[in-house]
Design a protein around this motif. Structure first.
Motif, PDB file in Angstrom:
ATOM      1  N   TYR A 129      -1.483  19.141 -17.698  1.00  0.00           N
ATOM      2  CA  TYR A 129      -1.628  17.344 -17.830  1.00  0.00           C
ATOM      3  C   TYR A 129       0.286  16.895 -17.865  1.00  0.00           C
ATOM      4  O   TYR A 129       1.350  15.479 -17.699  1.00  0.00           O
ATOM      5  CB  TYR A 129      -2.518  17.017 -18.780  1.00  0.00           C
ATOM      6  N   GLU A 130       0.806  18.058 -18.906  1.00  0.00           N
ATOM      7  CA  GLU A 130       2.173  17.746 -19.616  1.00  0.00           C
ATOM      8  C   GLU A 130       3.085  17.938 -18.307  1.00  0.00           C
ATOM      9  O   GLU A 130       4.147  17.111 -18.355  1.00  0.00           O
ATOM     10  CB  GLU A 130       2.392  19.248 -20.335  1.00  0.00           C
ATOM     11  N   ILE A 131       3.181  18.931 -16.903  1.00  0.00           N
ATOM     12  CA  ILE A 131       3.746  18.402 -16.462  1.00  0.00           C
ATOM     13  C   ILE A 131       3.191  18.000 -15.511  1.00  0.00           C
ATOM     14  O   ILE A 131       3.492  17.806 -14.317  1.00  0.00           O
ATOM     15  CB  ILE A 131       4.521  20.566 -15.482  1.00  0.00           C
ATOM     16  N   GLY A 132       2.438  16.791 -14.906  1.00  0.00           N
ATOM     17  CA  GLY A 132       2.038  16.467 -14.295  1.00  0.00           C
ATOM     18  C   GLY A 132       1.310  17.310 -12.615  1.00  0.00           C
ATOM     19  O   GLY A 132       1.253  16.029 -12.251  1.00  0.00           O
ATOM     20  N   LYS A 133       0.931  18.097 -12.759  1.00  0.00           N
ATOM     21  CA  LYS A 133      -0.212  18.320 -11.985  1.00  0.00           C
ATOM     22  C   LYS A 133      -1.170  18.142 -11.596  1.00  0.00           C
ATOM     23  O   LYS A 133      -1.680  17.495 -10.465  1.00  0.00           O
ATOM     24  CB  LYS A 133       0.149  19.896 -12.210  1.00  0.00           C
ATOM     25  N   THR A 134      -2.037  17.003 -12.531  1.00  0.00           N
ATOM     26  CA  THR A 134      -2.817  16.906 -12.412  1.00  0.00           C
ATOM     27  C   THR A 134      -3.171  15.751 -14.314  1.00  0.00           C
ATOM     28  O   THR A 134      -2.352  15.574 -14.797  1.00  0.00           O
ATOM     29  CB  THR A 134      -4.567  17.240 -12.972  1.00  0.00           C
ATOM     30  N   SER A 135      -4.015  14.398 -13.365  1.00  0.00           N
ATOM     31  CA  SER A 135      -4.254  13.720 -14.581  1.00  0.00           C
ATOM     32  C   SER A 135      -5.818  14.245 -15.401  1.00  0.00           C
ATOM     33  O   SER A 135      -6.823  14.412 -15.354  1.00  0.00           O
ATOM     34  CB  SER A 135      -4.449  12.120 -13.884  1.00  0.00           C
ATOM     35  N   PRO A 136      -5.740  13.501 -16.252  1.00  0.00           N
ATOM     36  CA  PRO A 136      -6.912  13.569 -17.323  1.00  0.00           C
ATOM     37  C   PRO A 136      -7.727  12.943 -16.717  1.00  0.00           C
ATOM     38  O   PRO A 136      -7.623  11.713 -16.815  1.00  0.00           O
ATOM     39  CB  PRO A 136      -5.989  13.646 -18.166  1.00  0.00           C
ATOM     40  N   THR A 137      -9.014  13.277 -17.153  1.00  0.00           N
ATOM     41  CA  THR A 137     -10.149  12.340 -17.218  1.00  0.00           C
ATOM     42  C   THR A 137      -9.875  11.181 -18.559  1.00  0.00           C
ATOM     43  O   THR A 137      -9.622  11.526 -19.636  1.00  0.00           O
ATOM     44  CB  THR A 137     -11.264  13.167 -17.313  1.00  0.00           C
ATOM     45  N   LEU A 138     -10.743  10.092 -18.452  1.00  0.00           N
ATOM     46  CA  LEU A 138     -10.654   9.240 -19.659  1.00  0.00           C
ATOM     47  C   LEU A 138     -11.375  10.241 -20.670  1.00  0.00           C
ATOM     48  O   LEU A 138     -11.045   9.938 -22.094  1.00  0.00           O
ATOM     49  CB  LEU A 138     -11.569   7.879 -18.990  1.00  0.00           C
ATOM     50  N   ASP A 139     -12.576  10.622 -20.832  1.00  0.00           N
ATOM     51  CA  ASP A 139     -13.287  11.409 -21.675  1.00  0.00           C
ATOM     52  C   ASP A 139     -12.102  12.290 -22.384  1.00  0.00           C
ATOM     53  O   ASP A 139     -11.774  12.660 -23.494  1.00  0.00           O
ATOM     54  CB  ASP A 139     -14.431  12.463 -20.844  1.00  0.00           C
ATOM     55  N   ASN A 140     -11.313  12.937 -21.820  1.00  0.00           N
ATOM     56  CA  ASN A 140     -10.361  13.909 -22.472  1.00  0.00           C
ATOM     57  C   ASN A 140      -9.265  13.514 -22.844  1.00  0.00           C
ATOM     58  O   ASN A 140      -8.844  13.514 -23.242  1.00  0.00           O
ATOM     59  CB  ASN A 140      -9.576  15.029 -20.975  1.00  0.00           C
ATOM     60  N   LEU A 141      -8.784  12.155 -22.425  1.00  0.00           N
ATOM     61  CA  LEU A 141      -7.023  11.092 -22.907  1.00  0.00           C
ATOM     62  C   LEU A 141      -8.532  10.448 -24.356  1.00  0.00           C
ATOM     63  O   LEU A 141      -7.776  11.007 -25.424  1.00  0.00           O
ATOM     64  CB  LEU A 141      -7.959   9.707 -22.097  1.00  0.00           C
ATOM     65  N   GLU A 142      -9.931  10.623 -24.843  1.00  0.00           N
ATOM     66  CA  GLU A 142      -9.992  10.253 -25.509  1.00  0.00           C
ATOM     67  C   GLU A 142     -10.011  11.037 -26.497  1.00  0.00           C
ATOM     68  O   GLU A 142     -10.055  11.300 -27.806  1.00  0.00           O
ATOM     69  CB  GLU A 142     -11.236   9.201 -25.647  1.00  0.00           C
ATOM     70  N   LYS A 143     -10.813  12.757 -26.601  1.00  0.00           N
ATOM     71  CA  LYS A 143     -10.408  13.655 -26.575  1.00  0.00           C
ATOM     72  C   LYS A 143      -8.749  13.634 -27.975  1.00  0.00           C
ATOM     73  O   LYS A 143      -9.064  14.502 -28.827  1.00  0.00           O
ATOM     74  CB  LYS A 143     -11.116  14.876 -26.410  1.00  0.00           C
ATOM     75  N   ILE A 144      -8.165  14.073 -26.314  1.00  0.00           N
ATOM     76  CA  ILE A 144      -6.685  14.583 -26.686  1.00  0.00           C
ATOM     77  C   ILE A 144      -5.984  13.083 -28.066  1.00  0.00           C
ATOM     78  O   ILE A 144      -5.380  13.571 -29.270  1.00  0.00           O
ATOM     79  CB  ILE A 144      -5.345  14.087 -25.938  1.00  0.00           C
ATOM     80  N   ALA A 145      -7.059  11.932 -27.978  1.00  0.00           N
ATOM     81  CA  ALA A 145      -5.996  11.220 -28.628  1.00  0.00           C
ATOM     82  C   ALA A 145      -6.488  10.902 -30.324  1.00  0.00           C
ATOM     83  O   ALA A 145      -5.928  11.175 -30.933  1.00  0.00           O
ATOM     84  CB  ALA A 145      -6.275   9.260 -28.288  1.00  0.00           C
ATOM     85  N   LYS A 146      -8.115  11.641 -29.862  1.00  0.00           N
ATOM     86  CA  LYS A 146      -8.434  11.550 -31.512  1.00  0.00           C
ATOM     87  C   LYS A 146      -7.926  13.260 -31.995  1.00  0.00           C
ATOM     88  O   LYS A 146      -7.889  12.373 -33.619  1.00  0.00           O
ATOM     89  CB  LYS A 146     -10.040  11.760 -31.250  1.00  0.00           C
ATOM     90  N   ALA A 147      -7.703  13.819 -31.401  1.00  0.00           N
ATOM     91  CA  ALA A 147      -7.110  15.537 -32.475  1.00  0.00           C
ATOM     92  C   ALA A 147      -5.653  14.687 -32.872  1.00  0.00           C
ATOM     93  O   ALA A 147      -5.518  15.300 -33.498  1.00  0.00           O
ATOM     94  CB  ALA A 147      -6.977  16.322 -31.247  1.00  0.00           C
TER      95      ALA A 147
END
Length: 48
Positions: free
Chosen positions: A18-36
């Motif tokens: 995700y950080e290097i732009g190789k793939t994009s996170p799912t909405l579910d993973n975005l929610e997990k990252i934001a919460k963390a």
């Protein structure tokens, strides 16, 4: 990166992709990252 992986349950290699732009996170993973991180999902986006 290790701490974020532990808090979210998302693998370190996936977070790195995700950080290097190789793939994009799912909405579910975005929610997990934001919460963390204690932020809103929209705070994870940058405008150029």
């Amino acid at each position: 990166m290790r701490e974020l992986a532990e808090k979210t349950g998302i693998g370190r290699s996936t977070l790195y992709d995700y950080e290097i732009g190789k793939t994009s996170p799912t909405l579910d993973n975005l929610e997990k990252i934001a919460k963390a991180l204690g932020v809103k999902i929209e705070d994870l986006y940058t405008t150029e």
